[in-house]
Design an enzyme around this catalytic site. Sequence first.
Site, PDB file in Angstrom:
ATOM      1  CB  ALA A 258      40.262  35.307  64.642  1.00 17.99           C
ATOM      2  CB  ALA A 259      40.375  30.964  68.815  1.00 20.70           C
ATOM      3  N   GLY A 260      39.399  33.779  69.854  1.00 21.92           N
ATOM      4  CA  GLY A 260      38.701  34.598  70.855  1.00 21.92           C
ATOM      5  C   GLY A 260      37.598  35.440  70.234  1.00 21.92           C
ATOM      6  CG  ASP A 261      38.490  38.191  67.245  1.00 24.99           C
ATOM      7  OD1 ASP A 261      38.531  38.805  68.331  1.00 24.99           O
ATOM      8  OD2 ASP A 261      39.363  38.305  66.365  1.00 24.99           O
TER       9      ASP A 261
HETATM   10  O1  RIB Z   1      42.007  38.577  66.996  1.00 20.34           O
HETATM   11  C1  RIB Z   1      42.712  38.376  65.812  1.00 20.34           C
HETATM   12  C2  RIB Z   1      42.913  39.667  65.103  1.00 20.34           C
HETATM   13  O2  RIB Z   1      43.792  40.485  65.835  1.00 20.34           O
HETATM   14  C3  RIB Z   1      43.565  39.550  63.742  1.00 20.34           C
HETATM   15  O3  RIB Z   1      42.634  39.351  62.699  1.00 20.34           O
HETATM   16  C4  RIB Z   1      44.343  40.845  63.611  1.00 20.34           C
HETATM   17  O4  RIB Z   1      43.880  41.688  62.622  1.00 20.34           O
HETATM   18  C5  RIB Z   1      44.282  41.496  64.989  1.00 20.34           C
HETATM   19  O5  RIB Z   1      43.353  42.492  65.019  1.00 20.34           O
END
Ligand code: RIB
Length: 316
Positions: A258-261
Site C-alpha cells: 500500500a505504499a503506492g496507495d
Molecule cells: O495496494 C495494496 C492493496 O492491494 C492491499 O491492501 C490489498 O487489499 C490489495 O488490494
Amino acid sequence: MNDPRHRPRLVIVGSVNMDLVLRVPHQPKPGQTIRASDFAELPGGKGANQAVAAARLGAESIMIGRVGDDAFGGTLRSQLAGAGVQIDALQTTPGPSGVALISVDDDGQNAISIVAGANGRVSLDDVRAAESIIASADALLVQFELPIEVVAEAVTIAGRHEVMTIVDPAPAPPRGVALPEALYHVDVLSPNQTEAADLAGIEVDDLAGAERAARLLLQRGARCIVVKLGPDGALIVASEAPARHVPSITVEPIDTTAAGDAFTAAMAVALAEGEAIDSAVRFGCIAGALATTTLGAQPAMPMRQRVQSAMQQKTP
Ligand code: RIB
C-alpha cells in the site's frame, strides 16, 4: 507544504478488502511450503487504503464501493468509518467481501493475490446513482480492482462535471489489453514502473524507459503521467515540459504493501488543495515512503503531520 487554504473533497470509487497477512522469511517457490512467523487480519483494498490515506491527510474522503454481508464486511465498514472516511455510499451486498492474501518477507517485499468478492459486484448503476457525489468532488480517485467498465464510467462522470480525475492503474491489465478509452483521457495517470511497462507495451528498466512509456501514454490522451518508482521517488512527464525526477526520503522498510496507495492519495490531496504537480508528487513520495515503515495497508497510511515533518528531511 503548508496547511491547505480549503479542505478538499475526494471521492474514491474503489475496492475494499480484508487483507490476510503472513510474515514470511522469503516468498515460497512454486510447490514449496514454508513457515510464517505471524498472521494478521488487517483492512485493505486499494480504494479503501486511498480513502483512509486521504482522510488522515486532512481531506474529506468519500468511499463508493461494496463490501459483502459476511463478518469481514461489517469490520471493514467500521474500520473505514473509524478512520474518518464517509461510508454512506458504501453498500453492503449479499456474499463475501473482497479478500487479499498477502505474504510479506524479511525485506518488506510482498506478494498479493486478490479475490474480488463484493468489489466485483460494483455496477454501472452504482456509479451512475452516485453522480451527484462525484460531481461535488474536487478530485475523483480510481484504481483497477473494480470491473473496468465501472471505473471508466466513474471517470466519464467526473469528466462531465469537470472534476479532476486521478487514475492509479493497479493492477494493470495484461500487456496488450487496451483500457477503455475514457481511462486514458484523465488528468493524472499514475502507474508504477511495471504498470507503466504493461500499459505502454515496452520494457521499463530505468528512468529513460519510464519516460518513454510515459510519453506513449501521454499520446493516448492523459494530461500528466506520474510514474511511481518506489524508493527512487517518481517521474513526472507532461507534454508541455521536460520530464522531472522527484526523489523520495530514505526509510527502513518493514512492509511495502500500500505504499503506492499512500503515494497516490497524498498526491491527489495536494493537487485538490491547489498545489502544483511537483510539490504534490513530493508529498506523495514522502507519504509512500512513510507507509512502508508499518505492517499492513490501512494501519500504515500516515497522518498529515508526520508527512509534513518528514518533508523537512534532506533527500539522499
Ligand atoms: O495496494 C495494496 C492493496 O492491494 C492491499 O491492501 C490489498 O487489499 C490489495 O488490494
